[in-house]
Write a protein that holds these residues in place. Structure first.
Motif, PDB file in Angstrom:
ATOM      1  N   ARG A 231     -40.300  86.890 -47.718  1.00 16.60           N
ATOM      2  CA  ARG A 231     -39.354  88.006 -47.712  1.00 16.60           C
ATOM      3  C   ARG A 231     -38.925  88.379 -49.138  1.00 16.60           C
ATOM      4  O   ARG A 231     -38.749  89.554 -49.449  1.00 16.60           O
ATOM      5  CB  ARG A 231     -38.133  87.646 -46.864  1.00 16.60           C
ATOM      6  CG  ARG A 231     -38.439  87.514 -45.376  1.00 16.60           C
ATOM      7  CD  ARG A 231     -37.284  86.871 -44.631  1.00 16.60           C
ATOM      8  NE  ARG A 231     -37.577  86.675 -43.225  1.00 16.60           N
ATOM      9  CZ  ARG A 231     -37.273  87.530 -42.258  1.00 16.60           C
ATOM     10  NH1 ARG A 231     -36.674  88.671 -42.565  1.00 16.60           N
ATOM     11  NH2 ARG A 231     -37.558  87.279 -41.008  1.00 16.60           N
ATOM     12  N   ILE A 232     -38.749  87.367 -49.989  1.00 17.94           N
ATOM     13  CA  ILE A 232     -38.363  87.639 -51.371  1.00 17.94           C
ATOM     14  C   ILE A 232     -39.471  88.412 -52.091  1.00 17.94           C
ATOM     15  O   ILE A 232     -39.207  89.360 -52.839  1.00 17.94           O
ATOM     16  CB  ILE A 232     -38.061  86.329 -52.117  1.00 17.94           C
ATOM     17  CG1 ILE A 232     -36.746  85.718 -51.608  1.00 17.94           C
ATOM     18  CG2 ILE A 232     -37.974  86.571 -53.629  1.00 17.94           C
ATOM     19  CD1 ILE A 232     -36.428  84.364 -52.206  1.00 17.94           C
ATOM     20  N   ASN A 233     -40.713  88.021 -51.848  1.00 18.04           N
ATOM     21  CA  ASN A 233     -41.832  88.639 -52.549  1.00 18.04           C
ATOM     22  C   ASN A 233     -42.332  89.906 -51.874  1.00 18.04           C
ATOM     23  O   ASN A 233     -43.122  90.648 -52.447  1.00 18.04           O
ATOM     24  CB  ASN A 233     -42.998  87.653 -52.663  1.00 18.04           C
ATOM     25  CG  ASN A 233     -42.634  86.452 -53.516  1.00 18.04           C
ATOM     26  OD1 ASN A 233     -41.906  86.572 -54.493  1.00 18.04           O
ATOM     27  ND2 ASN A 233     -43.129  85.278 -53.143  1.00 18.04           N
ATOM     28  N   GLY A 234     -41.862  90.134 -50.637  1.00 16.14           N
ATOM     29  CA  GLY A 234     -42.302  91.320 -49.911  1.00 16.14           C
ATOM     30  C   GLY A 234     -41.412  92.511 -50.184  1.00 16.14           C
ATOM     31  O   GLY A 234     -40.477  92.471 -50.975  1.00 16.14           O
ATOM     32  N   ASP A 235     -41.723  93.602 -49.502  1.00 15.24           N
ATOM     33  CA  ASP A 235     -40.958  94.841 -49.649  1.00 15.24           C
ATOM     34  C   ASP A 235     -40.212  95.069 -48.351  1.00 15.24           C
ATOM     35  O   ASP A 235     -40.801  95.465 -47.339  1.00 15.24           O
ATOM     36  CB  ASP A 235     -41.896  96.013 -49.946  1.00 15.24           C
ATOM     37  CG  ASP A 235     -41.132  97.305 -50.174  1.00 15.24           C
ATOM     38  OD1 ASP A 235     -41.765  98.371 -50.133  1.00 15.24           O
ATOM     39  OD2 ASP A 235     -39.907  97.233 -50.364  1.00 15.24           O
ATOM     40  N   LEU A 236     -38.889  94.789 -48.353  1.00 14.03           N
ATOM     41  CA  LEU A 236     -38.090  94.910 -47.145  1.00 14.03           C
ATOM     42  C   LEU A 236     -37.158  96.103 -47.293  1.00 14.03           C
ATOM     43  O   LEU A 236     -36.092  96.005 -47.896  1.00 14.03           O
ATOM     44  CB  LEU A 236     -37.266  93.632 -46.910  1.00 14.03           C
ATOM     45  CG  LEU A 236     -38.077  92.344 -46.718  1.00 14.03           C
ATOM     46  CD1 LEU A 236     -37.149  91.159 -46.589  1.00 14.03           C
ATOM     47  CD2 LEU A 236     -38.970  92.444 -45.503  1.00 14.03           C
ATOM     48  N   PRO A 237     -37.526  97.257 -46.756  1.00 14.24           N
ATOM     49  CA  PRO A 237     -36.703  98.450 -46.961  1.00 14.24           C
ATOM     50  C   PRO A 237     -35.398  98.427 -46.201  1.00 14.24           C
ATOM     51  O   PRO A 237     -34.452  99.077 -46.582  1.00 14.24           O
ATOM     52  CB  PRO A 237     -37.616  99.581 -46.460  1.00 14.24           C
ATOM     53  CG  PRO A 237     -38.522  98.919 -45.465  1.00 14.24           C
ATOM     54  CD  PRO A 237     -38.751  97.535 -45.998  1.00 14.24           C
ATOM     55  N   GLU A 238     -35.347  97.688 -45.120  1.00 18.62           N
ATOM     56  CA  GLU A 238     -34.120  97.634 -44.330  1.00 18.62           C
ATOM     57  C   GLU A 238     -33.642  96.202 -44.224  1.00 18.62           C
ATOM     58  O   GLU A 238     -34.414  95.261 -44.292  1.00 18.62           O
ATOM     59  CB  GLU A 238     -34.369  98.195 -42.905  1.00 18.62           C
ATOM     60  CG  GLU A 238     -34.870  99.624 -42.873  1.00 18.62           C
ATOM     61  CD  GLU A 238     -33.818 100.608 -43.320  1.00 18.62           C
ATOM     62  OE1 GLU A 238     -32.636 100.250 -43.277  1.00 18.62           O
ATOM     63  OE2 GLU A 238     -34.178 101.730 -43.721  1.00 18.62           O
ATOM     64  N   ARG A 239     -32.317  96.057 -44.029  1.00 14.01           N
ATOM     65  CA  ARG A 239     -31.782  94.711 -43.825  1.00 14.01           C
ATOM     66  C   ARG A 239     -32.319  94.152 -42.539  1.00 14.01           C
ATOM     67  O   ARG A 239     -32.327  94.817 -41.505  1.00 14.01           O
ATOM     68  CB  ARG A 239     -30.252  94.754 -43.798  1.00 14.01           C
ATOM     69  CG  ARG A 239     -29.630  93.402 -43.422  1.00 14.01           C
ATOM     70  CD  ARG A 239     -28.154  93.396 -43.672  1.00 14.01           C
ATOM     71  NE  ARG A 239     -27.559  92.149 -43.216  1.00 14.01           N
ATOM     72  CZ  ARG A 239     -26.325  91.785 -43.510  1.00 14.01           C
ATOM     73  NH1 ARG A 239     -25.574  92.536 -44.270  1.00 14.01           N
ATOM     74  NH2 ARG A 239     -25.841  90.642 -43.070  1.00 14.01           N
ATOM     75  N   GLU A 240     -32.765  92.893 -42.591  1.00 17.69           N
ATOM     76  CA  GLU A 240     -33.292  92.215 -41.416  1.00 17.69           C
ATOM     77  C   GLU A 240     -32.388  91.053 -41.064  1.00 17.69           C
ATOM     78  O   GLU A 240     -31.776  90.428 -41.903  1.00 17.69           O
ATOM     79  CB  GLU A 240     -34.709  91.674 -41.686  1.00 17.69           C
ATOM     80  CG  GLU A 240     -35.731  92.749 -41.950  1.00 17.69           C
ATOM     81  CD  GLU A 240     -37.118  92.183 -42.111  1.00 17.69           C
ATOM     82  OE1 GLU A 240     -37.261  90.964 -41.926  1.00 17.69           O
ATOM     83  OE2 GLU A 240     -38.035  92.953 -42.412  1.00 17.69           O
ATOM     84  N   SER A 241     -32.323  90.747 -39.780  1.00 21.68           N
ATOM     85  CA  SER A 241     -31.598  89.575 -39.297  1.00 21.68           C
ATOM     86  C   SER A 241     -32.447  88.895 -38.261  1.00 21.68           C
ATOM     87  O   SER A 241     -32.930  89.545 -37.324  1.00 21.68           O
ATOM     88  CB  SER A 241     -30.243  89.967 -38.712  1.00 21.68           C
ATOM     89  OG  SER A 241     -29.547  88.853 -38.239  1.00 21.68           O
TER      90      SER A 241
END
Length: 242
Positions: A231-241
């Motif tokens: 997750r740190i190295n990826g591209d997360l455009p929205e907050r995930e839970s």
């Protein structure tokens, strides 16, 4: 007892009058007994967030609701000990009414009994960090903040102190917030992990860890660390839970 945080934005102007965005959306809540861990890159706004949470910086957009009258224990990135005071005096200055039996037990866990009369200049960095931990726990805080408490320590010493911190946290009902760059520390100590973006900081993902600290096996820890790194190295455009 509950900590509720909703920092919509935080900006500041430099000496040239240029405006900089530091925080762009950090919202979370923690209950007594929970350990929340913030993991994010250097300069992303973690220290600014901690100043807001402790009430040292009221200039932000949003809301922070702390338990009324809650004692705050704070372990800074540097030990910040008074060099002209002994180890015990440094701790007792913060907690003058500390019970002797509880203080001795605290020193025992942190391996400080042999150093009670030593001065900060006589201590290694690891010992100085233990004194800073003792000072924070001695006030019996309702809200404990640990800002990179294991930074600059070798791997073996950091692991030993991490176990000591876990032992101290497990024996107390308080809200704990840990800030760290070390994913291993985050996964081994935290109950909920919050992954922060580069500045301006926002929460990219919130990851609960359901297994109690003492019951996390190596395989589970490795799997959680792998997920965090992805997750740190990826591209997360929205907050995930999760």
């Amino acid at each position: 007892m509950r900590l509720e945080v909703d920092i919509a934005s935080k900006t500041f102007k430099n000496a040239a009058g240029e405006q900089h965005d530091v925080i762009a959306g950090v919202a979370f809540a923690l209950d007594a007994g929970e350990v929340g861990v913030f993991v994010g890159p250097s300069g992303c706004g973690k220290s600014t967030m901690l100043r807001i949470l402790t009430g040292l910086d009221p200039d932000f957009q949003g809301r922070v609701s702390r338990p009324a009258g809650a004692r705050i224990g704070f372990v800074f990135q540097e030990p910040r000990l008074l060099p002209w005071r002994s180890v015990e005096e440094n701790v007792r200055l913060a907690a003058p009414l500390a019970d002797e039996a509880k203080l001795s037990a605290l020193f025992e866990i942190l391996e400080l009994n042999a150093h009670r009369n030593h001065f900060p200049g006589e201590l290694s960095l690891g010992l100085a960090r233990r004194v800073a931990l003792a000072r924070a726990f001695a006030v019996e805080p309702a809200f404990l903040i640990l800002d990179e408490p294991l930074a600059s320590l070798d791997v073996a010493l950091a692991a030993r102190m991490r176990d000591q911190i876990a032992m101290l946290m497990d024996n107390r009902s308080m809200i704990t917030l840990l800030v760290t760059h070390d994913v291993d520390d985050a996964v081994r100590l935290g109950d909920r992990l919050f992954l922060l973006s580069p500045r301006p900081a926002r929460v990219l993902a919130e990851l609960p860890i359901c297994t109690p600290r003492g019951e996390r096996g190596d395989a589970e820890i490795a799997a959680i660390k792998s997920d965090v790194m992805r997750r740190i190295n990826g591209d997360l455009p929205e907050r995930e839970s999760s």
